[in-house]
Design a protein around this motif. Structure first.
Motif, short mmCIF file in Angstrom:
data_model
loop_
_atom_site.label_atom_id
_atom_site.label_comp_id
_atom_site.label_asym_id
_atom_site.label_seq_id
_atom_site.Cartn_x
_atom_site.Cartn_y
_atom_site.Cartn_z
N HIS A 56 6.10 -44.11 -19.73
CA HIS A 56 6.82 -42.83 -19.16
C HIS A 56 5.97 -41.92 -18.09
N LYS A 57 4.67 -41.28 -18.84
CA LYS A 57 3.80 -40.89 -18.06
C LYS A 57 3.11 -41.58 -16.88
N ALA A 59 4.65 -44.06 -15.07
CA ALA A 59 5.92 -43.85 -14.25
C ALA A 59 5.88 -42.50 -13.56
N ALA A 60 5.75 -41.39 -14.22
CA ALA A 60 5.65 -40.11 -13.51
C ALA A 60 4.50 -40.06 -12.69
N ALA A 61 3.46 -40.45 -12.77
CA ALA A 61 2.13 -40.29 -12.04
C ALA A 61 2.43 -41.27 -10.89
N ASP A 62 2.88 -42.26 -11.01
CA ASP A 62 2.77 -43.36 -9.80
C ASP A 62 4.00 -42.64 -8.92
N ALA A 63 5.07 -41.88 -9.35
CA ALA A 63 5.95 -41.24 -8.55
C ALA A 63 5.27 -40.05 -7.90
N THR A 64 4.55 -39.31 -8.56
CA THR A 64 3.80 -38.20 -8.00
C THR A 64 2.68 -38.62 -6.95
N ARG A 67 4.58 -39.50 -3.77
CA ARG A 67 4.62 -38.22 -3.01
C ARG A 67 3.35 -37.74 -2.23
N ASP A 101 -5.09 -37.80 -8.81
CA ASP A 101 -4.15 -38.30 -9.12
C ASP A 101 -4.17 -39.69 -9.53
N ARG A 105 -4.23 -41.47 -13.08
CA ARG A 105 -3.50 -42.73 -13.33
C ARG A 105 -4.24 -43.72 -13.86
#
Length: 261
Positions: A56-57, A59-64, A67, A101, A105
């Motif tokens: 989950h972390k 996936a959140a890092a990839d989304a960030t 952006r 980032d 990641r």
């Protein structure tokens, strides 16, 4: 088993072993193979939870990061001739954030890779539990009474729940210590928190005999059940059994395996 695994055993043996002022009452005894299966199952559950958290972390890092990349593209496209310094600062800030980032990641990806490797090892350990060779009876490493039992206990002062990986025998001062079964000496020397000790290889399992003041056998020596391996440093001899399940092995309660003396 690799030499590094023997180092793990030597470092881990007896860790968390507090010093109660009196002998402890006997603990409930669990059949060794059942106890091994429970240990491996608990490790699998912990790994599954940790892997899910790290995924989950990640996936959140990839989304960030996605952006940030879009923001950096917009900054790069918004170059204006009348503010070159401001443009350079914005572009530098965007590059810094992208690099940070990417580093975060990468750390998460490395952690996830290590967790998946650990999960594969624990899965292999679970498959080995039903067939691993365990002893039927072991000779106690010294003549005496059990002063400290295997398993979880509550520390007298802190009330923290700790775990002991072996047994402590109360013995005569400098009492002789013997091999609990036929085997080969794989390690002889200092063991953290346990003075000096010997690790014996018995095929499907190791035994650790420690709190010794002197050791009479070198690494590589073959021993027979009952052969002298050293003497107690003081009034205690420590005894641990590790099944060859997973890296470093898994400890099991030696008490139900002890033969009458």
């Amino acid at each position: 088993m690799r030499a590094t695994s023997l180092v793990v055993i030597a470092l881990a043996a007896g860790v968390g072993d507090a010093k109660p002022k009196q002998h402890e009452p006997p603990r409930p005894i669990v059949e060794p193979r059942v106890a091994l299966a429970a240990q491996v199952g608990a490790e699998q559950a912990t790994l599954a939870t940790t892997i899910d958290t790290v995924q989950h972390k990640l996936a959140a890092a990839d989304a960030t990061r996605a952006r940030r990349v879009l923001a950096a593209i917009r900054i790069a496209d918004a170059r204006t001739p009348d503010d070159p310094v401001g443009y350079a600062r914005r572009l530098a800030a965007a590059r810094f954030l992208l690099a940070r980032d990417a580093n975060e990641r990468g750390l998460l990806a490395d952690e996830l890779s290590a967790l998946h490797q650990a999960d594969r090892e624990v899965t292999a350990a679970a498959a080995a539990v039903p067939t691993v060779a365990l002893p039927d009876q072991l000779l106690a490493p010294a003549i005496g009474t059990i002063a400290r039992h295997f398993g979880e206990y509550q520390h007298e002062r802190s009330k923290a729940t700790l775990s002991r990986r072996g047994l402590d025998f109360e013995v005569e001062e400098h009492a002789p210590a013997v091999a609990p079964a036929d085997g080969i000496v794989r390690y002889a020397g200092p063991i953290r928190g346990l003075d000096r000790g010997v690790i014996l290889d018995h095929g499907g399992y190791f035994t650790v005999v420690a709190k010794l003041g002197d050791i009479t056998l070198p690494v590589g020596a073959h021993v027979a059940r009952g052969d002298r391996i050293g003497r107690a440093a003081r009034h205690r001899v420590y005894f641990e059994v590790r099944a060859k399940v997973g890296p470093g092995g898994l400890t099991i309660d030696p008490e139900p395996l002890l033969a009458p003396r």
